[in-house]
Scaffold this motif. Structure first.
Motif, PDB file in Angstrom:
ATOM      1  N   PRO A  99      18.224  37.146  37.356  1.00  0.00           N
ATOM      2  CA  PRO A  99      16.884  37.055  37.513  1.00  0.00           C
ATOM      3  C   PRO A  99      16.178  37.484  36.109  1.00  0.00           C
ATOM      4  O   PRO A  99      16.886  37.912  34.987  1.00  0.00           O
ATOM      5  N   VAL A 100      14.989  36.852  36.010  1.00  0.00           N
ATOM      6  CA  VAL A 100      14.258  37.266  34.825  1.00  0.00           C
ATOM      7  C   VAL A 100      13.010  37.728  35.347  1.00  0.00           C
ATOM      8  O   VAL A 100      12.178  37.634  35.967  1.00  0.00           O
ATOM      9  N   LEU A 101      12.778  39.401  34.975  1.00  0.00           N
ATOM     10  CA  LEU A 101      11.678  40.276  35.213  1.00  0.00           C
ATOM     11  C   LEU A 101      10.508  40.255  34.396  1.00  0.00           C
ATOM     12  O   LEU A 101      10.716  39.528  33.314  1.00  0.00           O
ATOM     13  N   PRO A 102       9.471  40.805  34.797  1.00  0.00           N
ATOM     14  CA  PRO A 102       8.251  40.857  33.993  1.00  0.00           C
ATOM     15  C   PRO A 102       8.567  41.431  32.638  1.00  0.00           C
ATOM     16  O   PRO A 102       9.288  42.654  32.456  1.00  0.00           O
ATOM     17  N   ASN A 103       8.032  41.154  31.468  1.00  0.00           N
ATOM     18  CA  ASN A 103       8.194  41.580  30.039  1.00  0.00           C
ATOM     19  C   ASN A 103       9.465  41.097  29.502  1.00  0.00           C
ATOM     20  O   ASN A 103       9.866  41.781  28.516  1.00  0.00           O
ATOM     21  N   GLU A 104      10.356  40.375  30.261  1.00  0.00           N
ATOM     22  CA  GLU A 104      11.434  39.847  29.642  1.00  0.00           C
ATOM     23  C   GLU A 104      11.348  38.800  28.644  1.00  0.00           C
ATOM     24  O   GLU A 104      10.563  37.879  28.843  1.00  0.00           O
ATOM     25  N   LYS A 105      11.996  38.729  27.548  1.00  0.00           N
ATOM     26  CA  LYS A 105      11.889  37.845  26.697  1.00  0.00           C
ATOM     27  C   LYS A 105      13.211  36.924  26.867  1.00  0.00           C
ATOM     28  O   LYS A 105      14.357  37.572  26.933  1.00  0.00           O
ATOM     29  N   VAL A 106      12.922  35.695  26.752  1.00  0.00           N
ATOM     30  CA  VAL A 106      14.118  34.675  27.002  1.00  0.00           C
ATOM     31  C   VAL A 106      14.223  33.776  25.871  1.00  0.00           C
ATOM     32  O   VAL A 106      13.182  33.618  25.224  1.00  0.00           O
ATOM     33  N   THR A 107      15.317  33.057  25.605  1.00  0.00           N
ATOM     34  CA  THR A 107      15.584  32.488  24.337  1.00  0.00           C
ATOM     35  C   THR A 107      16.251  30.992  24.968  1.00  0.00           C
ATOM     36  O   THR A 107      17.171  31.088  26.029  1.00  0.00           O
ATOM     37  N   VAL A 108      15.711  29.878  24.917  1.00  0.00           N
ATOM     38  CA  VAL A 108      16.368  28.626  25.350  1.00  0.00           C
ATOM     39  C   VAL A 108      17.107  27.753  24.338  1.00  0.00           C
ATOM     40  O   VAL A 108      16.401  27.613  23.032  1.00  0.00           O
ATOM     41  N   ILE A 109      18.058  27.502  24.520  1.00  0.00           N
ATOM     42  CA  ILE A 109      18.801  26.496  23.452  1.00  0.00           C
ATOM     43  C   ILE A 109      18.957  25.262  24.174  1.00  0.00           C
ATOM     44  O   ILE A 109      19.680  25.180  25.289  1.00  0.00           O
ATOM     45  N   SER A 110      18.681  24.161  23.651  1.00  0.00           N
ATOM     46  CA  SER A 110      18.968  22.819  23.988  1.00  0.00           C
ATOM     47  C   SER A 110      19.676  22.110  23.192  1.00  0.00           C
ATOM     48  O   SER A 110      19.657  22.138  21.894  1.00  0.00           O
ATOM     49  N   GLU A 111      20.611  21.256  23.681  1.00  0.00           N
ATOM     50  CA  GLU A 111      21.291  20.138  22.952  1.00  0.00           C
ATOM     51  C   GLU A 111      21.092  18.625  23.444  1.00  0.00           C
ATOM     52  O   GLU A 111      21.350  18.522  24.665  1.00  0.00           O
ATOM     53  N   LYS A 112      20.633  17.818  22.556  1.00  0.00           N
ATOM     54  CA  LYS A 112      20.645  16.432  23.041  1.00  0.00           C
ATOM     55  C   LYS A 112      21.867  15.839  23.432  1.00  0.00           C
ATOM     56  O   LYS A 112      22.739  15.849  22.894  1.00  0.00           O
ATOM     57  N   GLU A 113      21.860  15.206  24.615  1.00  0.00           N
ATOM     58  CA  GLU A 113      22.840  14.312  25.256  1.00  0.00           C
ATOM     59  C   GLU A 113      22.548  12.950  24.619  1.00  0.00           C
ATOM     60  O   GLU A 113      23.239  12.341  24.143  1.00  0.00           O
ATOM     61  N   TYR A 114      21.131  12.331  24.863  1.00  0.00           N
ATOM     62  CA  TYR A 114      20.802  11.112  24.252  1.00  0.00           C
ATOM     63  C   TYR A 114      19.557  11.137  24.253  1.00  0.00           C
ATOM     64  O   TYR A 114      18.733  11.720  25.051  1.00  0.00           O
ATOM     65  N   PHE A 115      18.927  10.117  23.531  1.00  0.00           N
ATOM     66  CA  PHE A 115      17.582   9.834  23.479  1.00  0.00           C
ATOM     67  C   PHE A 115      17.562   8.152  23.088  1.00  0.00           C
ATOM     68  O   PHE A 115      17.657   7.956  21.961  1.00  0.00           O
ATOM     69  N   ARG A 116      17.050   7.294  24.203  1.00  0.00           N
ATOM     70  CA  ARG A 116      17.046   6.016  24.084  1.00  0.00           C
ATOM     71  C   ARG A 116      15.959   5.500  25.016  1.00  0.00           C
ATOM     72  O   ARG A 116      15.863   6.216  26.147  1.00  0.00           O
ATOM     73  N   PHE A 117      15.280   4.394  24.647  1.00  0.00           N
ATOM     74  CA  PHE A 117      14.251   3.775  25.608  1.00  0.00           C
ATOM     75  C   PHE A 117      13.394   4.777  26.039  1.00  0.00           C
ATOM     76  O   PHE A 117      12.976   4.828  27.404  1.00  0.00           O
ATOM     77  N   SER A 118      13.116   5.701  25.336  1.00  0.00           N
ATOM     78  CA  SER A 118      11.869   6.855  25.444  1.00  0.00           C
ATOM     79  C   SER A 118      12.543   7.793  26.420  1.00  0.00           C
ATOM     80  O   SER A 118      11.766   8.621  26.833  1.00  0.00           O
ATOM     81  N   LYS A 119      13.814   7.834  26.925  1.00  0.00           N
ATOM     82  CA  LYS A 119      14.173   8.745  27.797  1.00  0.00           C
ATOM     83  C   LYS A 119      15.226   9.932  27.084  1.00  0.00           C
ATOM     84  O   LYS A 119      16.134   9.399  26.082  1.00  0.00           O
ATOM     85  N   LEU A 120      14.575  11.112  27.068  1.00  0.00           N
ATOM     86  CA  LEU A 120      15.600  12.007  26.434  1.00  0.00           C
ATOM     87  C   LEU A 120      16.319  12.917  27.532  1.00  0.00           C
ATOM     88  O   LEU A 120      15.520  13.321  28.497  1.00  0.00           O
ATOM     89  N   LYS A 121      17.449  12.956  27.140  1.00  0.00           N
ATOM     90  CA  LYS A 121      18.321  14.228  28.023  1.00  0.00           C
ATOM     91  C   LYS A 121      18.815  15.004  27.441  1.00  0.00           C
ATOM     92  O   LYS A 121      19.541  14.912  26.276  1.00  0.00           O
ATOM     93  N   CYS A 122      18.755  16.402  27.984  1.00  0.00           N
ATOM     94  CA  CYS A 122      19.553  17.407  27.206  1.00  0.00           C
ATOM     95  C   CYS A 122      20.285  18.601  28.176  1.00  0.00           C
ATOM     96  O   CYS A 122      19.786  18.609  29.167  1.00  0.00           O
ATOM     97  N   LYS A 123      21.107  19.185  27.463  1.00  0.00           N
ATOM     98  CA  LYS A 123      22.016  20.378  28.067  1.00  0.00           C
ATOM     99  C   LYS A 123      21.158  21.371  27.681  1.00  0.00           C
ATOM    100  O   LYS A 123      20.794  21.666  26.278  1.00  0.00           O
TER     101      LYS A 123
END
Length: 146
Positions: A99-123
């Protein structure tokens, strides 16, 4: 394109903006963070006397940082303050672990799987300040400059 410029091009505003800062960005991925303040409106009813950040908000946070900010960066030569991006979520599959509680800081890390024909898919992955995995999955969206 500077981090602040990317955030300013996002089509969101408070109370639905879940990006405080971008940490790193490249053609292949992005990382950034957000702190969930205790006065966020969704805590009032989720859950009574035990507020927890809803999974849909965690997913939105990962989408804003991990897909939309990255998409703006990837389209940097086609986007401007006059020619803002149009964005639509097309799919997501997220597994939740902590769970994420109030006042908690989170970090998001994203890795591109592909970006073509205007569609971006990420892990995407989300971590807390103890570097514990909160959730992970894939998110895809359509991003175009119009």
């Amino acid at each position: 394109m500077k981090f602040k410029e990317i955030i300013e091009l996002l089509p969101y505003q408070k109370p639905f903006l879940f990006v405080d800062e971008l940490i790193e960005i490249s053609e292949n991925g992005i990382s950034g963070n957000y702190t969930f303040q205790k006065n966020e409106s969704f805590y009032e009813g989720h859950f009574k006397d035990n507020p927890i950040t809803p999974g849909v908000i965690l997913t939105e946070t990962m989408a804003q940082i991990g897909v939309v900010c990255l998409g703006i960066y990837l389209l940097k030569d086609k986007i401007s303050s006059e020619k803002k991006p149009k964005i639509a979520l097309t799919s997501n599959q997220i597994d939740f672990f902590l769970p994420v509680l109030p006042n908690e800081k989170v970090t998001v890390i994203s890795e591109k799987e592909y970006f073509r024909f205007s569609k971006l898919k990420c892990k995407v992955k989300m971590f807390n300040d103890k570097n514990e995995l909160i959730c992970r999955g894939t998110i895809a969206g359509m991003i175009i400059a119009k």
